[in-house]
Design an enzyme around this catalytic site. Structure first.
Site, PDB file in Angstrom:
ATOM      1  N   CYS A   1      -6.298  -4.532   7.549  1.00 12.28           N
ATOM      2  CA  CYS A   1      -4.999  -4.862   7.421  1.00 12.28           C
ATOM      3  C   CYS A   1      -4.514  -5.509   8.801  1.00 12.28           C
ATOM      4  CB  CYS A   1      -4.197  -3.605   7.230  1.00 12.28           C
ATOM      5  SG  CYS A   1      -2.458  -3.824   6.752  1.00 12.28           S
TER       6      CYS A   1
ATOM      7  N   PHE B   1      -1.091  -8.179   4.921  1.00 12.76           N
ATOM      8  CA  PHE B   1       0.159  -7.368   4.864  1.00 12.76           C
ATOM      9  C   PHE B   1       0.307  -6.154   4.274  1.00 12.76           C
ATOM     10  CE2 PHE B   1       0.753 -12.241   4.028  1.00 12.76           C
ATOM     11  CZ  PHE B   1       0.802 -12.875   5.476  1.00 12.76           C
ATOM     12  N   CYS B   2      -0.646  -5.447   4.425  1.00 12.48           N
ATOM     13  CA  CYS B   2      -0.898  -4.160   3.808  1.00 12.48           C
ATOM     14  C   CYS B   2      -0.531  -4.354   2.235  1.00 12.48           C
ATOM     15  CB  CYS B   2       0.160  -2.963   4.436  1.00 12.48           C
ATOM     16  SG  CYS B   2      -0.338  -2.659   5.999  1.00 12.48           S
ATOM     17  N   ALA B   3      -1.010  -5.402   1.370  1.00  6.49           N
ATOM     18  CA  ALA B   3      -1.049  -5.628   0.106  1.00  6.49           C
ATOM     19  C   ALA B   3      -2.247  -6.313  -0.302  1.00  6.49           C
ATOM     20  CB  ALA B   3       0.163  -6.442  -0.330  1.00  6.49           C
TER      21      ALA B   3
ATOM     22  N   HIS C   1       0.893  -0.912   0.092  1.00  4.44           N
ATOM     23  CA  HIS C   1      -0.159   0.040   0.012  1.00  4.44           C
ATOM     24  C   HIS C   1       1.014   1.387  -0.065  1.00  4.44           C
ATOM     25  CE1 HIS C   1      -3.850  -2.354   1.928  1.00  4.44           C
ATOM     26  NE2 HIS C   1      -3.196  -2.769   0.674  1.00  4.44           N
TER      27      HIS C   1
END
Length: 462
Positions: free
Chosen positions: A404, A384-386, A138
């Protein structure tokens, strides 16, 4: 005595002995013990390097040696202020050398990779078009709010990544500025991206490229010149350097032409009142233009110390040892049929020590909680902020929103998240061996303790 000489003599920690080939680098916390819910204690198995790596002992020693000499940077005539200023600016030189920057590149100190990319986003020329793959963290995916953004679908091979970018760039308006943002190594799969080929594609179509090296720089040498990227961003806390600093390094023209990222002292060269009552400001053209306020000299020095430590240890040795750990983990997980390792590019893709997986029949938060509570092993679970990437890898809709972190699913229920194990230069063999043994035992025998969901996290039941 000059400030530079003083820094070299007064601010010097006892160098840690060079580790023998194949040995992990000394890090803080290597002897910390944690309690187990089943009784007793065990040495903590730190396998969450992709979130924040433990501090190198060398970094901690260097910072401790400097701490008594701490002073205001760029702001004072006193000895400690001059010494601190010299230390700060020499750290900039160290980082530039670590990244093999071009002679006219700027090194700007920030708070993190996220901060670095937001700084660059604020410096984009008018009507700039940004190209970014949905596979990005992100920090790389979200900062471009004032630009025209083209999001590219997840490629399944490195070649497809280059072809996808080339097609997108060929369709853009060639008259306007453009920027490509790409990761060096995925924070989900650990796979290394074809950065040099993507940079060549970007430049062939008149675009520039910024490399998110947050996950690459701690594991591999990063050369701005060899990769031919325009900017590099990374974070100290992933490079074994705590204290909240980051780096944006690269071409200076867009940075000099833009308004300062923050307005305030340090960014301004001259400030004067006008006759009409307003204020005229002349901003710096150097990196100071985007470093307003009192700088984080401790954080900056810790990054420079880490850069020196990794360089002196030798990336050839570090990479060779890490690849051995990767083979151990992947081979161990392959022996468990219930485990599915997540990958975009396949088993043969080059990668760093970041591996994500799911376990059939397990909620990922439950599995991670059991690893911690019953085995003293710290991993990460979640998205994983993805989010778009993990959703794609799990076969769900990449547009589905998710938090998240751990989902609200209870232990045993299916969840759309994964488990990530990550390691690096400070990881002992015993940590990965214990991890593999724990995975096998949990899958075979189940958890030895009961767990419940509390505020979105799976925790041991009391």
């Amino acid at each position: 005595m000059s400030a530079h000489t003083a820094a070299a003599t007064s601010v010097s920690a006892v160098d840690s002995a060079d580790p023998a080939c194949g040995a992990p680098l000394p890090v803080l916390g290597r002897d910390v013990t944690v309690p187990l819910v089943t009784g007793g204690e065990v040495t903590y198995g730190a396998l969450d390097y992709a979130a924040s790596a433990p501090a190198l002992q060398r970094v901690w020693d260097d910072v401790a040696a400097y701490a008594p000499y701490y002073g205001s940077v760029h702001r004072g005539a006193g000895y400690l202020s001059q010494l601190s200023t010299d230390l700060f600016e020499n750290s900039r030189v160290t980082v530039a050398e670590f990244l093999d920057c071009r002679e006219d590149d700027q090194v700007v100190f920030t708070r993190s990779t996220t901060d670095s990319l937001n700084l660059l986003a604020a410096a984009l020329p008018a009507d700039c078009q940004v190209f970014v793959f949905e596979t990005e963290h992100h920090a790389s995916l979200l900062p471009w709010r004032n630009a025209r953004v083209t999001y590219l679908n997840a490629p399944r091979t490195p070649g497809e990544a280059v072809e996808t970018l080339e097609r997108a760039l060929a369709e853009r308006d060639p008259a306007g500025p453009a920027l490509v943002c790409v990761t060096g190594a995925s924070n989900v799969t650990g796979e290394i991206w074809p950065v040099r080929e993507l940079a060549a594609a970007a430049h062939a179509h008149g675009a520039r490229i910024v490399l998110d090296a947050a996950q690459l720089a701690p594991h591999h040498p990063v050369s701005v010149q060899e990769l031919d990227v325009d900017w590099v961003a990374f974070s100290g806390h992933k490079l074994y350097a705590p204290f909240g600093s980051g780096v944006l390094a690269g071409r200076s023209d867009w940075l000099r032409a833009s308004e300062p990222y923050l307005a305030g002292g340090g960014a301004s060269r001259k400030v004067a009142r006008r006759v009409d009552g307003g204020v005229d400001v002349e901003w710096h053209d150097s990196a100071a233009r985007h470093e307003a306020g009192s700088p984080n000299v401790i954080g900056v020095y810790s990054i420079a110390s880490a850069c020196k430590a990794l360089t002196e240890a030798g990336f050839d040795n570090l990479v060779a040892r890490e690849q051995s750990l990767i083979r151990t983990v992947r081979a161990g997980l392959a022996e468990v049929p219930e485990v599915k390792v997540l990958s975009l590019f396949g088993d043969d893709a080059p990668r760093v020590g970041v591996i994500s997986f799911v376990v059939e029949g397990w909620n990922s938060s439950h599995f991670a909680a059991a690893l911690s509570a019953e085995y003293g092993i710290g991993v990460r679970d979640g998205l994983f902020c993805a989010h778009p990437l993990v959703r794609t890898l799990l076969g769900s809709d990449p547009q589905t929103q998710g938090e998240c972190g751990a989902p609200e699913a209870a232990p045993g229920e299916k969840s759309l998240n994964a488990i990530r194990v990550s390691f690096g230069a400070g990881t002992p063999d015993e940590h990965v061996e214990r991890f593999i043994a724990a995975v096998k035992e949990l899958v075979r025998d189940g958890a030895a303790w009961s767990y419940r969901t509390e505020e979105g996290r799976c925790v041991p039941a009391s």
